[in-house]
Write a protein that holds these residues in place. Structure first.
Motif, PDB file in Angstrom:
ATOM      1  N   GLU A  99       0.814  -1.216   0.000  1.00  0.00           N
ATOM      2  CA  GLU A  99       0.000   0.000   0.000  1.00  0.00           C
ATOM      3  C   GLU A  99       0.850   1.269   0.000  1.00  0.00           C
ATOM      4  OE1 GLU A  99      -3.237  -0.240  -0.369  1.00  0.00           O
ATOM      5  OE2 GLU A  99      -3.053  -2.426  -0.316  1.00  0.00           O
ATOM      6  N   ASN A 100       2.146   1.138  -0.167  1.00  0.00           N
ATOM      7  CA  ASN A 100       3.026   2.300  -0.128  1.00  0.00           C
ATOM      8  C   ASN A 100       2.796   3.157  -1.375  1.00  0.00           C
ATOM      9  OD1 ASN A 100       5.402   4.004  -0.535  1.00  0.00           O
ATOM     10  ND2 ASN A 100       6.275   2.891   1.201  1.00  0.00           N
ATOM     11  N   ALA A 101       2.176   4.329  -1.191  1.00  0.00           N
ATOM     12  CA  ALA A 101       1.786   5.164  -2.332  1.00  0.00           C
ATOM     13  C   ALA A 101       2.985   5.640  -3.132  1.00  0.00           C
ATOM     14  CB  ALA A 101       0.975   6.359  -1.831  1.00  0.00           C
ATOM     15  N   ALA A 102       4.074   5.998  -2.455  1.00  0.00           N
ATOM     16  CA  ALA A 102       5.247   6.495  -3.173  1.00  0.00           C
ATOM     17  C   ALA A 102       5.848   5.412  -4.054  1.00  0.00           C
ATOM     18  CB  ALA A 102       6.281   7.026  -2.178  1.00  0.00           C
ATOM     19  N   LEU A 103       5.885   4.164  -3.551  1.00  0.00           N
ATOM     20  CA  LEU A 103       6.395   3.057  -4.354  1.00  0.00           C
ATOM     21  C   LEU A 103       5.485   2.782  -5.548  1.00  0.00           C
ATOM     22  CD1 LEU A 103       7.461   0.567  -1.532  1.00  0.00           C
ATOM     23  CD2 LEU A 103       8.993   1.793  -3.073  1.00  0.00           C
ATOM     24  N   LEU A 104       4.172   2.780  -5.310  1.00  0.00           N
ATOM     25  CA  LEU A 104       3.227   2.550  -6.401  1.00  0.00           C
ATOM     26  C   LEU A 104       3.340   3.626  -7.463  1.00  0.00           C
ATOM     27  CD1 LEU A 104       0.151   1.510  -4.248  1.00  0.00           C
ATOM     28  CD2 LEU A 104       1.284   0.054  -5.936  1.00  0.00           C
ATOM     29  N   LEU A 105       3.484   4.860  -7.023  1.00  0.00           N
ATOM     30  CA  LEU A 105       3.593   5.969  -7.965  1.00  0.00           C
ATOM     31  C   LEU A 105       4.866   5.856  -8.788  1.00  0.00           C
ATOM     32  CD1 LEU A 105       2.367   8.646  -8.937  1.00  0.00           C
ATOM     33  CD2 LEU A 105       3.669   9.783  -7.130  1.00  0.00           C
ATOM     34  N   ARG A 106       5.959   5.540  -8.117  1.00  0.00           N
ATOM     35  CA  ARG A 106       7.229   5.384  -8.828  1.00  0.00           C
ATOM     36  C   ARG A 106       7.147   4.264  -9.853  1.00  0.00           C
ATOM     37  NH1 ARG A 106      11.492   7.215 -11.332  1.00  0.00           N
ATOM     38  NH2 ARG A 106      13.379   5.991 -11.037  1.00  0.00           N
ATOM     39  N   ARG A 107       6.524   3.147  -9.478  1.00  0.00           N
ATOM     40  CA  ARG A 107       6.400   2.044 -10.430  1.00  0.00           C
ATOM     41  C   ARG A 107       5.502   2.436 -11.599  1.00  0.00           C
ATOM     42  NH1 ARG A 107       4.485  -3.926  -8.554  1.00  0.00           N
ATOM     43  NH2 ARG A 107       2.468  -2.881  -8.354  1.00  0.00           N
ATOM     44  N   ALA A 108       4.430   3.154 -11.311  1.00  0.00           N
ATOM     45  CA  ALA A 108       3.536   3.583 -12.386  1.00  0.00           C
ATOM     46  C   ALA A 108       4.260   4.476 -13.389  1.00  0.00           C
ATOM     47  CB  ALA A 108       2.330   4.318 -11.798  1.00  0.00           C
ATOM     48  N   VAL A 109       5.116   5.364 -12.893  1.00  0.00           N
ATOM     49  CA  VAL A 109       5.876   6.242 -13.787  1.00  0.00           C
ATOM     50  C   VAL A 109       6.757   5.412 -14.721  1.00  0.00           C
ATOM     51  CG1 VAL A 109       7.683   8.002 -13.882  1.00  0.00           C
ATOM     52  CG2 VAL A 109       5.828   8.226 -12.246  1.00  0.00           C
ATOM     53  N   LEU A 110       7.450   4.419 -14.158  1.00  0.00           N
ATOM     54  CA  LEU A 110       8.327   3.587 -14.974  1.00  0.00           C
ATOM     55  C   LEU A 110       7.529   2.735 -15.961  1.00  0.00           C
ATOM     56  CD1 LEU A 110      10.943   2.438 -12.319  1.00  0.00           C
ATOM     57  CD2 LEU A 110      11.347   3.942 -14.271  1.00  0.00           C
ATOM     58  N   LEU A 111       6.398   2.193 -15.516  1.00  0.00           N
ATOM     59  CA  LEU A 111       5.561   1.402 -16.418  1.00  0.00           C
ATOM     60  C   LEU A 111       5.039   2.259 -17.565  1.00  0.00           C
ATOM     61  CD1 LEU A 111       3.562  -0.614 -13.741  1.00  0.00           C
ATOM     62  CD2 LEU A 111       5.143  -1.590 -15.420  1.00  0.00           C
TER      63      LEU A 111
END
Length: 235
Positions: A99-111
């Motif tokens: 649920e870590n929003a910063a990690l999810l956001l970072r992964r979304a940017v790379l994807l």
């Protein structure tokens, strides 16, 4: 069970860096040549052509005029990271903190940067379920949906991002682009005009405003915007 968050992903500096990367990604998602009408969606949805080189059968005679060999890859710049390596690290981190929003956001940017828009959209939607007013996630989801040709779905996310940060010119620019694609010309005009106020020398924003003015049958005003766009681009 209590989770211990990795502070590297939750500091203000990290959030600022992610926001900057989102804006850079935003630039790569915008093609001013596509700023016209919803009739362009079929074309916009097509992926780029793939170039495939088939292996030569064993013992085959080489062609008389073989193609020139591809140039060697450029050396990696210092500090750059292979996206797949970074994604693998983020996948592992998210196994521990899903649920870590910063990690999810970072992964979304790379994807998104590697054209994997479906998984990027899922990550961003997960962030927004936890925080519906997460500015970076709203802006990124609007851009991902725009890239997928889902302009109407992108509008509310981009509009909310502009409302939350009204001084961010890029948010108004992409809102104007999405509204133009769904033929809300008055809304697109207002968004682009606001974007131009905030970034008066941004060539793409000036061009986008020119396109909308053209569609509103204001050719003189459109011409002035096109001229300013060329001047801003140094052409």
């Amino acid at each position: 069970m209590t989770r211990h968050h990795d502070k590297r992903w939750t500091t203000a500096a990290e959030r600022a860096r992610v926001a900057a990367e989102l804006l850079q990604e935003a630039e790569s998602l915008t093609d001013t040549a596509a700023l016209s009408t919803p009739a362009d969606l079929a074309r916009d949805r097509q992926p780029p052509p793939l170039t495939v080189e088939l292996p030569r059968p064993a013992g085959a005679t080489p062609a008389a005029t073989p193609a020139a060999p591809a140039p060697p890859p450029e050396p990696a710049r210092e500090g750059t990271v292979d996206p797949d390596v970074a994604l693998l690290a983020l996948d592992r981190a998210l196994e521990a903190e899903p649920e870590n929003a910063a990690l999810l956001l970072r992964r979304a940017v790379l994807l998104s940067a590697t054209s994997r828009y479906g998984p990027a959209q899922r990550d961003l939607e997960q962030v927004l379920r936890g925080d519906p007013d997460h500015l970076e996630a709203l802006a990124a989801l609007g851009l991902v949906l725009s890239r997928k040709g889902r302009w109407a779905d992108a509008v509310p996310h981009l509009r909310r991002a502009a409302e939350l940060d009204p001084a961010r010119g890029a948010a108004w620019h992409y809102l104007g682009e999405a509204l133009n694609h769904i033929d809300d010309l008055d809304g697109a005009l207002a968004a682009f005009e606001r974007a131009v106020e905030l970034q008066p020398f941004h060539a793409r924003t000036l061009h986008g405003l020119g396109v909308v003015l053209d569609r509103l049958n204001r050719p003189d005003d459109a011409t002035r915007m096109y001229r300013r766009s060329r001047e801003a681009a140094g052409k």
